[in-house]
Design a protein around this motif. Structure first.
Motif, short mmCIF file in Angstrom:
data_model
loop_
_atom_site.label_atom_id
_atom_site.label_comp_id
_atom_site.label_asym_id
_atom_site.label_seq_id
_atom_site.Cartn_x
_atom_site.Cartn_y
_atom_site.Cartn_z
N GLU A 84 38.43 35.29 42.73
CA GLU A 84 38.16 33.19 41.94
C GLU A 84 38.35 31.88 43.10
N VAL A 85 37.41 31.29 42.68
CA VAL A 85 37.16 29.92 43.38
C VAL A 85 37.75 28.90 42.73
N PRO A 86 39.32 27.94 43.09
CA PRO A 86 38.99 27.19 42.91
C PRO A 86 38.81 25.78 42.37
N GLY A 87 38.31 25.59 41.43
CA GLY A 87 37.63 24.17 40.10
C GLY A 87 36.14 24.65 40.06
N VAL A 88 35.93 26.55 40.02
CA VAL A 88 34.73 27.24 39.89
C VAL A 88 35.32 28.11 38.59
N GLU A 89 34.45 28.59 37.64
CA GLU A 89 35.14 28.80 36.66
C GLU A 89 34.39 30.18 36.47
N HIS A 90 33.80 30.74 37.39
CA HIS A 90 33.30 32.07 37.63
C HIS A 90 34.02 32.83 38.75
N GLN A 91 33.52 33.99 38.29
CA GLN A 91 34.26 34.50 40.18
C GLN A 91 32.91 35.11 40.80
N VAL A 92 33.44 35.36 42.22
CA VAL A 92 32.67 34.78 43.35
C VAL A 92 32.56 36.24 43.88
N ILE A 93 30.92 36.45 44.66
CA ILE A 93 30.96 38.03 44.99
C ILE A 93 31.64 37.66 47.12
N ILE A 94 31.70 38.35 47.13
CA ILE A 94 32.29 38.57 48.99
C ILE A 94 31.59 39.32 49.24
N SER A 95 30.24 38.84 49.78
CA SER A 95 29.54 39.97 51.13
C SER A 95 28.94 39.68 52.16
N ASN A 96 27.88 40.12 52.88
CA ASN A 96 27.46 40.24 54.44
C ASN A 96 26.64 38.56 54.03
#
Length: 304
Positions: free
Chosen positions: A59-71
């Motif tokens: 989860e990223v502050p201020g962002v409603e959707h989740q974000v993928i951590i990748s290269n």
């Protein structure tokens, strides 16, 4: 076993952690190492590798959707950020952020502007991927990123685009967890679309079974589509091809699971003991083996 050897062993355990269970494994190895300072220093590179390889979502502050951590989403050093800070990009909000691989927390949001000339294609691919995920996955996260991760300040625009999908399903109350990861690279120069699908499932009720399956499809684009793949209007067609590949792979996995249940596991062990009755473990002392084990413990003859 010296301290460094224990750290290396702990690192191997962490890299093999099943979906959603990295914290459980970390807590277990923490008891083995018994030194939080050296453990944290020694495993941070391993946690980074695990997170980007497994497409961990955050989860990223201020962002409603989740974000993928990748290269693919990691901001390179030449973009003006220190490589050690592990900055990543959320393509949907056009923000970069710092990510703590130990606490799995995002912070320090900053604007990130993609290369303007290719942004219409990337945006169209992201929209098509988001809609595809909503239609075909119970709960998943997607990202479309240029490769290399070119910003508006780059001298040359990207020639490739990476489409990523990750779906997680954790059910600890029923002792299982699973993760679907798929990544596709669209080469706009050659008109080629290649990908990789990884599926990991872990069952651990009265046992410990982990299934890891991988597939690397090469999707053939029609000549007309290959020559015009840079057109944003073709994004839906590209995702339709990906959908066909993933459907076939899911069907092949279902067939494999059915075969394993009907033949493979039955060949590994007897379905029932020689008595043709299931063992009631609550009454194990009533069986000959249980009686013998009990007798050996008490020093009595089981025939007495």
């Amino acid at each position: 076993m010296d301290h460094q050897t224990r750290i290396e062993a702990a690192s191997k355990f962490l890299l093999q952690a099943p979906p959603g269970e990295i914290n459980d494994v970390l807590n277990d190895v923490r008891m083995i190492i018994n030194d939080d300072g050296s453990l944290q220093e020694g495993i941070l590179p391993v946690l980074h590798e695990y997170n980007v390889t497994q497409f961990i979502t955050t989860e990223v502050p201020g962002v409603e959707h989740q974000v993928i951590i990748s290269n693919a989403s990691k901001v390179s050093q030449e973009e003006g950020f220190d490589q050690d800070t592990s900055r990543f990009v959320d393509p949907q909000s056009s923000k970069s952020f710092a990510f703590d691989h130990l606490r799995l927390e995002a912070s320090d949001l900053q604007p990130f502007e993609f290369f303007a000339e290719t942004e219409p294609l990337r945006t169209a691919l992201q929209t098509a991927t988001t809609n595809y995920v909503k239609d075909h996955f119970h709960d998943a996260v997607s990202a479309v990123l240029p490769s290399p991760l070119a910003s508006s300040s780059s001298e040359e625009g990207p020639k490739k685009f990476i489409i990523q999908i990750v779906g997680n399903k954790y059910n600890p109350s029923n002792f299982w967890a699973g993760r679907w990861r798929s990544s596709y690279t669209l080469d706009t120069e050659s008109g080629e679309l290649t990908g990789k699908i990884d599926v990991t499932v872990h069952y651990y009720e009265q046992g410990n079974v982990q299934l890891a399956s991988s597939h690397a499809p090469s999707i053939s684009l029609r000549a007309s589509l290959a020559s015009s793949c840079t057109q944003p209007s073709n994004a839906i067609k590209i995702l339709a091809l990906i959908g066909d590949v993933e459907k076939k792979y899911q069907e092949s996995l279902a067939d494999a699971y059915h075969l394993m249940g009907d033949k493979t596991f039955k060949n590994l062990r007897r379905a029932l003991p020689l008595t043709r009755q299931k063992i009631d473990w609550d009454k194990v002392t009533g069986y000959k083996l249980g009686a013998e084990l009990n007798a050996s413990r008490t020093g009595l003859n089981p025939s007495d």
